[in-house]
Design a protein around this motif. Structure first.
Motif, PDB file in Angstrom:
ATOM      1  N   SER A 139       0.847  -1.189   0.000  1.00  0.00           N
ATOM      2  CA  SER A 139       0.000   0.000   0.000  1.00  0.00           C
ATOM      3  C   SER A 139       0.880   1.234   0.000  1.00  0.00           C
ATOM      4  O   SER A 139       2.071   1.170   0.295  1.00  0.00           O
ATOM      5  CB  SER A 139      -0.916   0.020   1.221  1.00  0.00           C
ATOM      6  OG  SER A 139      -0.168   0.279   2.401  1.00  0.00           O
ATOM      7  N   ASN A 156      -4.444  10.437   0.187  1.00  0.00           N
ATOM      8  CA  ASN A 156      -4.809   9.509  -0.883  1.00  0.00           C
ATOM      9  C   ASN A 156      -4.050   8.196  -0.710  1.00  0.00           C
ATOM     10  O   ASN A 156      -2.874   8.189  -0.351  1.00  0.00           O
ATOM     11  CB  ASN A 156      -4.491  10.108  -2.245  1.00  0.00           C
ATOM     12  CG  ASN A 156      -5.410  11.254  -2.596  1.00  0.00           C
ATOM     13  OD1 ASN A 156      -6.404  11.490  -1.929  1.00  0.00           O
ATOM     14  ND2 ASN A 156      -5.063  11.983  -3.642  1.00  0.00           N
ATOM     15  N   THR A 157      -4.737   7.102  -1.000  1.00  0.00           N
ATOM     16  CA  THR A 157      -4.147   5.785  -0.811  1.00  0.00           C
ATOM     17  C   THR A 157      -4.311   4.910  -2.043  1.00  0.00           C
ATOM     18  O   THR A 157      -5.158   5.177  -2.902  1.00  0.00           O
ATOM     19  CB  THR A 157      -4.784   5.047   0.382  1.00  0.00           C
ATOM     20  OG1 THR A 157      -6.207   4.994   0.181  1.00  0.00           O
ATOM     21  CG2 THR A 157      -4.498   5.747   1.692  1.00  0.00           C
ATOM     22  N   TYR A 158      -3.486   3.882  -2.089  1.00  0.00           N
ATOM     23  CA  TYR A 158      -3.591   2.883  -3.148  1.00  0.00           C
ATOM     24  C   TYR A 158      -3.108   1.567  -2.578  1.00  0.00           C
ATOM     25  O   TYR A 158      -2.141   1.535  -1.796  1.00  0.00           O
ATOM     26  CB  TYR A 158      -2.745   3.278  -4.355  1.00  0.00           C
ATOM     27  CG  TYR A 158      -2.886   2.331  -5.517  1.00  0.00           C
ATOM     28  CD1 TYR A 158      -1.904   1.393  -5.806  1.00  0.00           C
ATOM     29  CD2 TYR A 158      -4.027   2.356  -6.311  1.00  0.00           C
ATOM     30  CE1 TYR A 158      -2.041   0.510  -6.850  1.00  0.00           C
ATOM     31  CE2 TYR A 158      -4.177   1.471  -7.358  1.00  0.00           C
ATOM     32  CZ  TYR A 158      -3.179   0.550  -7.625  1.00  0.00           C
ATOM     33  OH  TYR A 158      -3.331  -0.327  -8.665  1.00  0.00           O
ATOM     34  N   TYR A 159      -3.789   0.471  -2.962  1.00  0.00           N
ATOM     35  CA  TYR A 159      -3.477  -0.842  -2.396  1.00  0.00           C
ATOM     36  C   TYR A 159      -3.305  -1.881  -3.488  1.00  0.00           C
ATOM     37  O   TYR A 159      -3.956  -1.802  -4.540  1.00  0.00           O
ATOM     38  CB  TYR A 159      -4.613  -1.305  -1.468  1.00  0.00           C
ATOM     39  CG  TYR A 159      -4.906  -0.360  -0.339  1.00  0.00           C
ATOM     40  CD1 TYR A 159      -5.847   0.654  -0.484  1.00  0.00           C
ATOM     41  CD2 TYR A 159      -4.236  -0.474   0.884  1.00  0.00           C
ATOM     42  CE1 TYR A 159      -6.115   1.537   0.550  1.00  0.00           C
ATOM     43  CE2 TYR A 159      -4.503   0.403   1.920  1.00  0.00           C
ATOM     44  CZ  TYR A 159      -5.444   1.403   1.743  1.00  0.00           C
ATOM     45  OH  TYR A 159      -5.703   2.267   2.774  1.00  0.00           O
ATOM     46  N   LYS A 217      -6.919  -5.224  -0.753  1.00  0.00           N
ATOM     47  CA  LYS A 217      -8.018  -4.252  -0.827  1.00  0.00           C
ATOM     48  C   LYS A 217      -9.216  -4.752  -0.031  1.00  0.00           C
ATOM     49  O   LYS A 217      -9.620  -5.901  -0.149  1.00  0.00           O
ATOM     50  CB  LYS A 217      -8.417  -4.009  -2.282  1.00  0.00           C
ATOM     51  CG  LYS A 217      -7.459  -3.114  -3.038  1.00  0.00           C
ATOM     52  CD  LYS A 217      -7.923  -2.905  -4.476  1.00  0.00           C
ATOM     53  CE  LYS A 217      -6.942  -2.032  -5.234  1.00  0.00           C
ATOM     54  NZ  LYS A 217      -7.322  -1.865  -6.656  1.00  0.00           N
ATOM     55  N   LEU A 240       1.725   8.075  -5.821  1.00  0.00           N
ATOM     56  CA  LEU A 240       1.276   6.754  -5.387  1.00  0.00           C
ATOM     57  C   LEU A 240       2.112   5.686  -6.088  1.00  0.00           C
ATOM     58  O   LEU A 240       1.645   4.971  -6.967  1.00  0.00           O
ATOM     59  CB  LEU A 240      -0.212   6.580  -5.690  1.00  0.00           C
ATOM     60  CG  LEU A 240      -1.147   7.513  -4.930  1.00  0.00           C
ATOM     61  CD1 LEU A 240      -2.567   7.408  -5.459  1.00  0.00           C
ATOM     62  CD2 LEU A 240      -1.121   7.192  -3.438  1.00  0.00           C
ATOM     63  N   THR A 248       4.226   2.313  -6.686  1.00  0.00           N
ATOM     64  CA  THR A 248       4.040   0.921  -6.298  1.00  0.00           C
ATOM     65  C   THR A 248       5.306   0.083  -6.456  1.00  0.00           C
ATOM     66  O   THR A 248       5.313  -1.092  -6.108  1.00  0.00           O
ATOM     67  CB  THR A 248       2.923   0.268  -7.131  1.00  0.00           C
ATOM     68  OG1 THR A 248       3.304   0.299  -8.509  1.00  0.00           O
ATOM     69  CG2 THR A 248       1.609   1.004  -6.962  1.00  0.00           C
TER      70      THR A 248
END
Length: 123
Positions: A49, A57-60, A65, A104, A106
């Motif tokens: 994440s 703001n987030t991202y997984y 998720k 974001l 990864t």
């Protein structure tokens, strides 16, 4: 000197919960992204994440998720990874990382890394 210190790892049963913490120090992190990665023996480190410090703001990754949530506490300069409904495949060493950009990201292009904390999920 930026320092990231993870804590909160341990042994948990499948279906249980665990909260990891990453205490950050050494500079202002408002323009950073903070990521969580994990690694099991024999495999490459994998993205879990990320959260933008300003704005939140987030991202997984898909496998977490709906189960994991990343948050930050500006006052404590700490980022958290709340892990719910954990599964045996979540077993890994979890690393906190800081990226000197509000992106974001990864991949493991992050600039700073913590020492890692072990999470073991028993079935």
């Amino acid at each position: 000197q930026v320092q990231l210190v993870e804590s909160g790892g341990g042994l948990v049963q499948a279906g249980g919960s665990l909260r990891l913490s990453c205490a950050a120090s050494g500079r202002t992190f408002s323009g950073y992204a903070m990521g969580w990665f994990r690694q099991v023996p024999g495999k490459e480190r994998a993205f879990v994440s990320t959260i933008i410090w300003s704005g939140g703001n987030t991202y997984y990754t898909n496998s977490v998720k709906g189960r994991f949530t990343s948050t930050r506490d500006n006052a404590k300069n700490t980022v958290y990874l709340q892990m719910n409904n954990v599964k045996p495949e979540d077993t890994a060493v979890y690393y906190c990382a800081a990226l000197m950009a509000p992106a974001l990201a990864t991949t493991d292009e992050y600039d700073y890394w913590g020492q890692g904390t072990q999470v073991t999920v028993s079935s």
